[in-house]
Design an enzyme around this catalytic site. Structure first.
Site, PDB file in Angstrom:
ATOM      1  N   ARG A  36      34.844  66.728  34.817  1.00 28.29           N
ATOM      2  CA  ARG A  36      34.131  65.389  34.516  1.00 28.29           C
ATOM      3  C   ARG A  36      33.627  64.908  36.034  1.00 28.29           C
ATOM      4  O   ARG A  36      32.297  64.439  35.138  1.00 28.29           O
ATOM      5  CB  ARG A  36      35.141  64.341  33.895  1.00 28.29           C
ATOM      6  CG  ARG A  36      35.815  64.416  32.417  1.00 28.29           C
ATOM      7  CD  ARG A  36      37.051  63.077  32.442  1.00 28.29           C
ATOM      8  NE  ARG A  36      36.814  63.052  30.795  1.00 28.29           N
ATOM      9  CZ  ARG A  36      37.821  62.402  29.991  1.00 28.29           C
ATOM     10  NH1 ARG A  36      38.275  61.182  30.838  1.00 28.29           N
ATOM     11  NH2 ARG A  36      37.724  62.094  28.831  1.00 28.29           N
ATOM     12  N   LYS A 193      47.756  65.342  11.213  1.00 35.13           N
ATOM     13  CA  LYS A 193      47.546  64.692  10.641  1.00 35.13           C
ATOM     14  C   LYS A 193      46.537  64.009   9.512  1.00 35.13           C
ATOM     15  O   LYS A 193      45.301  63.842  10.142  1.00 35.13           O
ATOM     16  CB  LYS A 193      47.824  63.276  10.689  1.00 35.13           C
ATOM     17  CG  LYS A 193      49.563  63.395  11.164  1.00 35.13           C
ATOM     18  CD  LYS A 193      50.025  62.464  11.467  1.00 35.13           C
ATOM     19  CE  LYS A 193      51.349  62.742  12.278  1.00 35.13           C
ATOM     20  NZ  LYS A 193      52.970  60.934  12.465  1.00 35.13           N
ATOM     21  N   GLY A 350      40.433  67.057  22.178  1.00 35.27           N
ATOM     22  CA  GLY A 350      41.181  67.889  23.642  1.00 35.27           C
ATOM     23  C   GLY A 350      41.442  69.428  22.464  1.00 35.27           C
ATOM     24  O   GLY A 350      41.616  70.302  23.900  1.00 35.27           O
ATOM     25  N   GLY A 373      38.093  60.403  22.065  1.00 32.21           N
ATOM     26  CA  GLY A 373      38.100  59.318  21.416  1.00 32.21           C
ATOM     27  C   GLY A 373      36.641  58.872  21.217  1.00 32.21           C
ATOM     28  O   GLY A 373      36.006  58.594  19.069  1.00 32.21           O
TER      29      GLY A 373
END
Length: 392
Positions: A36, A193, A350, A373
């Site tokens: 980053r 999920k 990720g 996100g």
């Protein structure tokens, strides 16, 4: 899109407030992955080259508005200085006098913004205080753009604002992948999920031509169609939702691609004895850990005709050999098509980034997002406050 870049603003002689994401992993006071930090270098370099003085603003961890010494950004200064190739001045406490004393071209880093409760509260007063420190605002933290915080949203409205190079790169790549893509468009979505990716699936089936569903999510879709999945991870309570998504895809003309064959094992561990069977033939005492070779061959055939690919999630338990085979096989094809100039490929999330890196193809995608996100919310079709604040 109506946002400005560094090229659109006069930075000469200006103090430039730059929101960055350097929330890097650390161990024993040392940065263990500087990715980053490395990705903000073009922005900082270009600001200095244009005669500006970059004042970097960032968060670290979740201190919840309190000063937590171990979450001080002071700890990242040595690594950041090395990566930028120039000393970085750390500014703690009352920023004002220290920022005013900076010389042209100097690089400064403010203390963890989240030590102040006004940051996460998107407090106008805190944003106004930050605004007094600079002449221009640059957001180079796409990964924090889904948060309406003082340094990502309120501050952008108080100063001339633009996107940094990394933000510009992210937005351009995502626009090419989902905004105005060249068709056919293929999306690959994996993960454990369905319940965590409902918005994503609903948005994608309206925007892409082929949607590959892998991982534990695929088991839920198979079970929803009455297929036995043995001991596999599956959300049986989401069966109705899965069937609704399949029905909606038919009306939008999106082909949903589920496993045609599967790799099963009795144990969830590396090198467990495994068997390849048809998708509807999972033994009751086994679990699905990967897609099979027929599935991979079909996905590859779809990719050969595709022009755009967006990926968020692996096809199987890629961390455990040999259950990485399907994910790596498809990544090989994506890399080959991208290098041949036939495919625009964008990946993010990720697990996805980890799988791409493990396969050795990190340099072979058109763009790899490290945003997490924010990348997911963009794919879901949501408005990101930090991006919206730069528009207009």
């Amino acid at each position: 899109m109506a946002w400005k870049t560094l090229d659109d603003l006069d930075l000469n002689g200006k103090r430039v407030l730059v929101r960055v994401d350097i929330n890097v992993p650390m161990e024993d006071g040392r940065v263990t992955d500087a990715t980053r930090m490395e990705r903000i270098v073009p922005t900082v370099r270009d600001i200095v080259a244009a005669g500006g003085t970059p004042v970097l603003m960032a968060h670290y961890g979740r201190p919840k508005g309190k000063t937590v010494p171990e979450m001080s950004l002071r700890h990242v200064v040595p690594a950041l200085s090395d990566i930028l190739g120039k000393p970085v001045t750390f500014i703690d406490g009352d920023y004002g006098d220290s920022v005013a004393a900076l010389e042209a071209g100097q690089i400064a880093l403010l203390e963890n913004l989240r030590f102040n409760p006004g940051e996460e509260a998107n407090e106008a007063g805190f944003a106004a205080r930050l605004a007094t420190l600079g002449d221009v605002y640059v957001n180079d933290a796409f990964s924090a753009a889904h948060r309406a915080h003082a340094s990502t949203e309120a501050l952008a409205k108080l100063l001339p604002a633009c996107a940094g190079r990394l933000m510009q790169e992210e937005l351009s790549a995502l626009e090419a992948a989902l905004g105005t893509p060249e068709r056919p468009v293929v999306a690959i979505v994996g993960g454990a999920k369905v319940s965590t990716k409902l918005d994503l699936l609903s948005n994608l089936i309206e925007k892409v031509d082929h949607l590959v569903i892998g991982g534990g999510m695929a088991n839920t879709f198979l079970a929803a169609q009455g297929v036995g999945v043995g001991k596999s991870l599956a959300e049986h309570d989401m069966a109705g939702t899965a069937r609704d998504i399949l029905a909606k895809a038919e009306t939008t003309g999106c082909e949903i691609i589920l496993p045609r064959d599967i790799v099963v094992a009795a144990e969830f561990k590396a090198n467990a004895a495994s068997l390849t069977v048809a998708a509807d033939a999972c033994p009751d005492d086994q679990m699905i850990l990967d897609a099979g070779p027929q599935t991979v061959d079909y996905i590859k055939s779809v990719l050969k005709d595709a022009k755009t690919l967006i990926m968020n999630g692996p096809l199987g338990v890629f961390e455990l050999a040999p259950f990485h085979t399907a994910t790596f096989g498809v990544l090989d094809e994506i890399a080959s098509q991208t290098k041949a100039g036939q495919l625009v490929s964008v990946a993010g999330g990720g697990d996805t980034v980890a799988a791409v890196n493990a396969s050795g193809h990190e340099a072979d995608f058109t763009y790899i997002s490290t945003a997490g996100g924010a990348f997911l919310e963009w794919m879901e079709g949501k408005t990101l406050p930090g991006v919206a604040a730069l528009e207009g």
